[in-house]
Design an enzyme around this catalytic site. Structure first.
Site, short mmCIF file in Angstrom:
data_model
loop_
_atom_site.label_atom_id
_atom_site.label_comp_id
_atom_site.label_asym_id
_atom_site.label_seq_id
_atom_site.Cartn_x
_atom_site.Cartn_y
_atom_site.Cartn_z
N THR A 145 -45.57 -19.09 81.66
CA THR A 145 -44.63 -20.18 81.95
C THR A 145 -45.04 -20.79 83.29
O THR A 145 -45.83 -21.73 83.32
CB THR A 145 -43.17 -19.69 81.96
N THR A 146 -44.53 -20.27 84.41
CA THR A 146 -44.95 -20.81 85.71
C THR A 146 -46.11 -20.02 86.31
O THR A 146 -46.47 -20.25 87.47
CB THR A 146 -43.77 -20.82 86.70
N LYS A 167 -47.06 -11.81 81.59
CA LYS A 167 -46.65 -13.04 82.27
C LYS A 167 -45.49 -12.70 83.18
O LYS A 167 -44.71 -11.78 82.90
CB LYS A 167 -46.28 -14.16 81.28
N GLY A 168 -45.38 -13.43 84.27
CA GLY A 168 -44.27 -13.19 85.17
C GLY A 168 -44.65 -13.53 86.59
O GLY A 168 -45.68 -13.06 87.09
N GLY A 170 -41.66 -14.91 88.66
CA GLY A 170 -40.35 -15.02 89.30
C GLY A 170 -39.29 -14.39 88.42
O GLY A 170 -39.55 -14.00 87.29
N THR A 178 -39.94 -5.11 83.01
CA THR A 178 -39.98 -6.34 83.79
C THR A 178 -40.84 -7.37 83.09
O THR A 178 -41.76 -7.02 82.38
CB THR A 178 -40.54 -6.08 85.20
N GLU A 257 -44.10 -16.41 92.53
CA GLU A 257 -43.86 -17.84 92.75
C GLU A 257 -43.93 -18.19 94.23
O GLU A 257 -43.17 -17.67 95.04
CB GLU A 257 -42.50 -18.24 92.16
N ASN A 379 -38.42 -23.15 92.28
CA ASN A 379 -37.16 -22.82 91.62
C ASN A 379 -36.09 -23.89 91.80
O ASN A 379 -35.17 -23.99 91.00
CB ASN A 379 -36.66 -21.45 92.11
N THR A 384 -36.61 -29.22 85.65
CA THR A 384 -37.09 -30.60 85.57
C THR A 384 -38.59 -30.66 85.74
O THR A 384 -39.17 -31.71 85.56
CB THR A 384 -36.42 -31.47 86.64
#
Length: 384
Positions: A145-146, A167-168, A170, A178, A257, A379, A384
């Site tokens: 994702t991010t 993945k991870g 944040g 986790t 992040e 965050n 958006t």
């Protein structure tokens, strides 16, 4: 394309099904033969339906495939969300030619948004499962994702191979697991042994990680073993699983992040592992420690504060020792030379904080990252 030495007997499909713009947003990775599995999941009271469904698969111990949607968590959507998740599991299982009870599912992304079911059904209606050898690198990309890059770790145990993807970056403070972490192996190992080994490994790796103290609604860690390579020594297998999981943990911490550095807080001299873990987590989770690390400020008083706020009456400040990068900070209070050496260490990619509680012989290491303006920006703009 599979890499040399990857586990045999797995196939995968990584694609864009239309949830994201043009990037990969769907993964289906399956064993071509029956398998054993083990899994741990978030304990969040807002756990998503993907977790609820996968818990049922895990209870059977014979999950052999994982289907993942990224950028949509499908969490807090009520019965409609549960219906959507069940439909996704059924369609993914049918595509892979297996029963739904063999298919784990996972989702991450924005909370409170249902799956775009028409988009998903249209994709399944128009797509056949390409049964080529699993491409684990592309699979790691499909679940992001991010994340700024895919996370993959490979190793071996005897004749067997292991590969882990995760993945991870944040919303990571584990509670039984986790983020999303999937490990695949062609080792032959019975379900009870696999479950015990995996839970021990999770306790000292994934559960040692924290980015921001926030536990996700979708956290899942799963291992699938299909036995194609034959039996392995359980000790060798546990060591290999440890290596894969710890490698993924370090990758996630480094990719936190907005992070610019990672933190390793190693606590020893504790009464038991639980005490050592609690203190180590207080250190890596402290915003004051995290910002000091970001600025390469050897303010060891912030570490002392993090230890002290545990309110643990077994801890005596006169018996505690604190170091940064192996340089003694306390006791006695560090002088200018020690502070300069610690600051030099903190300017590197990894800051190692050492604490000896002086009350026993147990130890634990927690992993985290610094806190930067980048974390706030990511965050603040997430939906958006």
């Amino acid at each position: 394309m599979s890499a040399p030495g990857d586990p045999q007997g797995f196939v995968s499909l990584s694609a864009n099904m239309g949830i994201k713009d043009t990037t990969l947003d769907f993964l289906l990775l399956a064993s071509t033969v029956p398998a054993t599995s083990a899994a741990v999941f978030t304990q969040s009271r807002f756990a998503g339906p993907s977790v609820e469904i996968s818990r049922d698969v895990a209870s059977g111990g014979h999950g052999r495939a994982i289907a993942v949607i990224s950028k949509n968590a499908n969490v807090a959507c009520g019965d409609a969300g549960r219906h959507d998740a069940a439909l996704f599991q059924q369609r993914a299982a049918a595509m892979a030619g297996m029963e739904p009870r063999e298919m784990f599912i996972a989702s991450t992304g924005v909370i409170g948004r249902r799956y775009p079911v028409k988009v998903i059904e249209r994709y399944f209606d128009s797509t056949e499962f390409d049964a080529d050898a699993a491409d684990f690198d592309r699979a790691a990309e499909a679940i992001m994702t991010t994340d700024t890059h895919p996370k993959v770790v490979r190793t071996t145990a005897g004749s067997a191979s292991l590969v882990g993807i995760a993945k991870g970056v944040g919303m990571i403070e584990p509670d039984m697991a986790t983020m999303l972490a999937f490990i695949f192996t062609d080792a032959e190992i019975d379900g009870d042994a696999l479950d015990g080994i995996f839970r021990r490994v999770v306790a000292r790796t994934f559960n040692a990680l924290s980015i921001d103290t926030d536990t996700s609604t979708s956290d899942s860690a799963i291992v699938i073993a299909n036995g194609v390579a034959g039996p392995v020594d359980h000790g060798d297998f546990e060591a290999a699983l440890d290596e894969v999981a710890l490698g993924l943990v370090r990758m996630i911490a480094a990719d936190g992040e907005g992070a610019s550095k990672t933190i390793e807080a190693s606590v020893r001299g504790a009464h038991d592992v639980a005490q050592a873990k609690r203190i180590a987590k207080l250190i890596v989770n402290s915003p004051l420690v995290k910002t000091a690390v970001h600025g390469a400020d050897p303010n060891w008083g912030r570490i002392a504060m993090a230890i002290g706020k545990s309110n643990d009456t077994a801890i005596d400040q006169d018996r505690v020792a604190i170091s940064i990068g192996g340089v003694a900070m306390y006791p006695p209070a560090a002088g200018e030379a020690e502070l300069a050496a610690a600051a030099a260490h903190m300017r590197g990619d990894v800051t190692i904080i050492g604490v000896d509680l002086g009350v026993g012989s147990a130890a634990f290491t927690a992993f985290g990252c610094d806190l930067t303006a980048g974390y706030v920006r990511i965050n603040a703009d997430y939906t958006t």
